[in-house]
Design a protein around this motif. Structure first.
Motif, PDB file in Angstrom:
ATOM      1  N   PRO A  14       2.602   2.823  18.322  1.00 20.83           N
ATOM      2  CA  PRO A  14       1.837   3.949  18.606  1.00 20.83           C
ATOM      3  C   PRO A  14       0.830   4.284  17.588  1.00 20.83           C
ATOM      4  O   PRO A  14       0.619   3.894  16.560  1.00 20.83           O
ATOM      5  CB  PRO A  14       3.066   4.921  18.196  1.00 20.83           C
ATOM      6  CG  PRO A  14       4.262   4.354  17.551  1.00 20.83           C
ATOM      7  CD  PRO A  14       4.012   2.866  17.728  1.00 20.83           C
ATOM      8  N   LEU A  15      -0.169   4.982  18.385  1.00 17.41           N
ATOM      9  CA  LEU A  15      -1.580   5.297  17.602  1.00 17.41           C
ATOM     10  C   LEU A  15      -1.881   6.596  17.802  1.00 17.41           C
ATOM     11  O   LEU A  15      -1.992   6.951  19.314  1.00 17.41           O
ATOM     12  CB  LEU A  15      -2.374   4.217  17.858  1.00 17.41           C
ATOM     13  CG  LEU A  15      -3.905   4.401  17.191  1.00 17.41           C
ATOM     14  CD1 LEU A  15      -3.493   4.070  15.511  1.00 17.41           C
ATOM     15  CD2 LEU A  15      -4.794   3.181  17.847  1.00 17.41           C
ATOM     16  N   LEU A  16      -2.134   7.278  16.954  1.00 20.10           N
ATOM     17  CA  LEU A  16      -2.950   8.928  17.208  1.00 20.10           C
ATOM     18  C   LEU A  16      -4.379   8.686  16.786  1.00 20.10           C
ATOM     19  O   LEU A  16      -4.815   8.266  15.910  1.00 20.10           O
ATOM     20  CB  LEU A  16      -2.216   9.923  16.509  1.00 20.10           C
ATOM     21  CG  LEU A  16      -3.059  11.302  16.625  1.00 20.10           C
ATOM     22  CD1 LEU A  16      -2.669  11.919  17.945  1.00 20.10           C
ATOM     23  CD2 LEU A  16      -2.625  12.248  15.382  1.00 20.10           C
ATOM     24  N   VAL A  17      -5.128   9.202  17.958  1.00 24.44           N
ATOM     25  CA  VAL A  17      -6.804   9.096  17.908  1.00 24.44           C
ATOM     26  C   VAL A  17      -7.247  10.462  18.072  1.00 24.44           C
ATOM     27  O   VAL A  17      -7.143  10.855  19.130  1.00 24.44           O
ATOM     28  CB  VAL A  17      -7.301   8.102  18.831  1.00 24.44           C
ATOM     29  CG1 VAL A  17      -9.092   7.979  18.704  1.00 24.44           C
ATOM     30  CG2 VAL A  17      -6.624   6.705  18.677  1.00 24.44           C
ATOM     31  N   GLU A  18      -8.028  11.148  16.987  1.00 23.37           N
ATOM     32  CA  GLU A  18      -8.653  12.239  17.118  1.00 23.37           C
ATOM     33  C   GLU A  18     -10.173  11.891  17.297  1.00 23.37           C
ATOM     34  O   GLU A  18     -10.751  11.257  16.477  1.00 23.37           O
ATOM     35  CB  GLU A  18      -8.329  13.176  16.067  1.00 23.37           C
ATOM     36  CG  GLU A  18      -8.880  14.476  16.398  1.00 23.37           C
ATOM     37  CD  GLU A  18      -8.374  15.696  15.457  1.00 23.37           C
ATOM     38  OE1 GLU A  18      -9.155  16.741  15.291  1.00 23.37           O
ATOM     39  OE2 GLU A  18      -7.117  15.558  15.311  1.00 23.37           O
ATOM     40  N   PRO A  72       0.943   4.181  12.003  1.00 25.47           N
ATOM     41  CA  PRO A  72       2.410   4.248  11.442  1.00 25.47           C
ATOM     42  C   PRO A  72       2.512   3.866   9.930  1.00 25.47           C
ATOM     43  O   PRO A  72       1.723   2.605   9.654  1.00 25.47           O
ATOM     44  CB  PRO A  72       3.322   3.646  12.207  1.00 25.47           C
ATOM     45  CG  PRO A  72       2.850   3.601  13.530  1.00 25.47           C
ATOM     46  CD  PRO A  72       1.223   3.548  13.283  1.00 25.47           C
ATOM     47  N   ASN A  73       3.270   4.221   8.994  1.00 20.30           N
ATOM     48  CA  ASN A  73       3.209   3.837   7.593  1.00 20.30           C
ATOM     49  C   ASN A  73       3.844   2.344   7.505  1.00 20.30           C
ATOM     50  O   ASN A  73       3.291   1.509   6.766  1.00 20.30           O
ATOM     51  CB  ASN A  73       3.896   4.573   6.649  1.00 20.30           C
ATOM     52  CG  ASN A  73       3.454   5.914   6.451  1.00 20.30           C
ATOM     53  OD1 ASN A  73       2.179   5.782   6.416  1.00 20.30           O
ATOM     54  ND2 ASN A  73       4.093   6.849   6.187  1.00 20.30           N
ATOM     55  N   GLU A  74       4.717   2.013   8.495  1.00 22.00           N
ATOM     56  CA  GLU A  74       5.184   0.562   8.429  1.00 22.00           C
ATOM     57  C   GLU A  74       4.010  -0.624   8.606  1.00 22.00           C
ATOM     58  O   GLU A  74       3.899  -1.591   7.810  1.00 22.00           O
ATOM     59  CB  GLU A  74       6.212   0.379   9.614  1.00 22.00           C
ATOM     60  CG  GLU A  74       7.402   1.284   9.647  1.00 22.00           C
ATOM     61  CD  GLU A  74       7.046   2.483  10.485  1.00 22.00           C
ATOM     62  OE1 GLU A  74       6.565   2.172  11.685  1.00 22.00           O
ATOM     63  OE2 GLU A  74       7.241   3.584   9.742  1.00 22.00           O
ATOM     64  N   ILE A  75       3.059  -0.248   9.345  1.00 17.91           N
ATOM     65  CA  ILE A  75       2.098  -1.164   9.737  1.00 17.91           C
ATOM     66  C   ILE A  75       1.095  -1.510   8.528  1.00 17.91           C
ATOM     67  O   ILE A  75       0.720  -2.298   8.046  1.00 17.91           O
ATOM     68  CB  ILE A  75       1.006  -0.604  10.989  1.00 17.91           C
ATOM     69  CG1 ILE A  75       1.819  -0.588  12.127  1.00 17.91           C
ATOM     70  CG2 ILE A  75      -0.015  -1.567  11.063  1.00 17.91           C
ATOM     71  CD1 ILE A  75       2.668  -1.671  12.591  1.00 17.91           C
ATOM     72  N   LYS A  80      -0.639  -4.427   3.729  1.00 22.30           N
ATOM     73  CA  LYS A  80      -0.750  -4.363   2.002  1.00 22.30           C
ATOM     74  C   LYS A  80       0.183  -5.629   1.753  1.00 22.30           C
ATOM     75  O   LYS A  80      -0.378  -6.348   0.622  1.00 22.30           O
ATOM     76  CB  LYS A  80      -0.306  -3.275   1.482  1.00 22.30           C
ATOM     77  CG  LYS A  80      -0.982  -1.964   1.579  1.00 22.30           C
ATOM     78  CD  LYS A  80      -0.472  -0.934   0.751  1.00 22.30           C
ATOM     79  CE  LYS A  80      -1.201   0.463   0.918  1.00 22.30           C
ATOM     80  NZ  LYS A  80      -0.607   1.408   0.245  1.00 22.30           N
ATOM     81  N   GLU A  81       1.194  -5.991   2.142  1.00 24.71           N
ATOM     82  CA  GLU A  81       1.899  -7.055   1.806  1.00 24.71           C
ATOM     83  C   GLU A  81       1.224  -8.332   2.100  1.00 24.71           C
ATOM     84  O   GLU A  81       1.309  -9.518   1.217  1.00 24.71           O
ATOM     85  CB  GLU A  81       3.465  -7.188   2.387  1.00 24.71           C
ATOM     86  CG  GLU A  81       4.275  -6.057   1.806  1.00 24.71           C
ATOM     87  CD  GLU A  81       5.477  -6.029   2.480  1.00 24.71           C
ATOM     88  OE1 GLU A  81       5.748  -6.637   3.701  1.00 24.71           O
ATOM     89  OE2 GLU A  81       6.358  -4.887   2.299  1.00 24.71           O
ATOM     90  N   GLU A  82       0.524  -8.513   3.348  1.00 21.84           N
ATOM     91  CA  GLU A  82      -0.100  -9.663   3.884  1.00 21.84           C
ATOM     92  C   GLU A  82      -1.271  -9.787   3.007  1.00 21.84           C
ATOM     93  O   GLU A  82      -1.470 -11.108   2.624  1.00 21.84           O
ATOM     94  CB  GLU A  82      -0.240  -9.475   5.201  1.00 21.84           C
ATOM     95  CG  GLU A  82       0.662  -9.612   6.004  1.00 21.84           C
ATOM     96  CD  GLU A  82       0.346  -9.361   7.750  1.00 21.84           C
ATOM     97  OE1 GLU A  82      -1.074  -9.338   7.959  1.00 21.84           O
ATOM     98  OE2 GLU A  82       1.090  -9.604   8.515  1.00 21.84           O
ATOM     99  N   VAL A  83      -1.947  -8.761   2.602  1.00 20.09           N
ATOM    100  CA  VAL A  83      -3.324  -8.969   1.688  1.00 20.09           C
ATOM    101  C   VAL A  83      -2.771  -9.499   0.239  1.00 20.09           C
ATOM    102  O   VAL A  83      -3.318 -10.402  -0.153  1.00 20.09           O
ATOM    103  CB  VAL A  83      -4.017  -7.610   1.730  1.00 20.09           C
ATOM    104  CG1 VAL A  83      -4.957  -7.638   0.390  1.00 20.09           C
ATOM    105  CG2 VAL A  83      -4.611  -7.495   3.071  1.00 20.09           C
TER     106      VAL A  83
END
Length: 130
Positions: A14-18, A72-75, A80-83
């Motif tokens: 899910p994504l919110l775009v304003e 979402p914060n999980e993404i 961050k972990e991948e980087v």
């Protein structure tokens, strides 16, 4: 490029775009291109005044109209972990590629009228005399 990597990881989430005009689109991210244009599915569009709502099966949003994205914060944590795991932060690869640039070595520019193969010529003087 980190923001694109973040959006690529957020696909099917899910994504919110304003938008800059005040409209808000809430849906699942299908894809995003290199210019950050976005495709959403199962979209709920809210009007500027938040009085009207529309349900759309899919939607394309041009990047120049986007004000902000809410991911979402999980993404964000996953990216961050991948980087951190890959050990490349912002500009990590670029620094390796640009080895030698800006170290004062021979390159473009330099003193006008000189070259590596010929001695420096000064106006009004012959090459052999000083």
């Amino acid at each position: 490029m980190l923001h694109l990597w973040l959006l690529k990881t957020a696909q099917n989430h899910p994504l919110l775009v304003e938008l800059k005009n005040g409209e808000a689109y809430n849906g699942h991210l299908v894809s995003c291109d290199n210019w950050m244009n976005i495709n959403l599915r199962e979209v709920i569009c809210k009007s500027r005044d938040r009085d009207n709502f529309w349900l759309m099966p899919e939607c394309y949003i041009r990047s120049s109209t986007i004000k902000y994205l809410r991911i979402p914060n999980e993404i964000i944590d996953t990216v961050k972990e991948e980087v951190a795991a890959k050990g490349r932060g912002r500009g990590g690869l670029q620094q390796k590629r640009q080895k030698g640039h800006g170290t004062g070595g021979a390159g473009r520019g330099g003193i006008p009228g000189t070259s590596r193969d010929q001695p420096e010529r000064r106006p009004g003087r012959e090459a052999g005399k000083q």
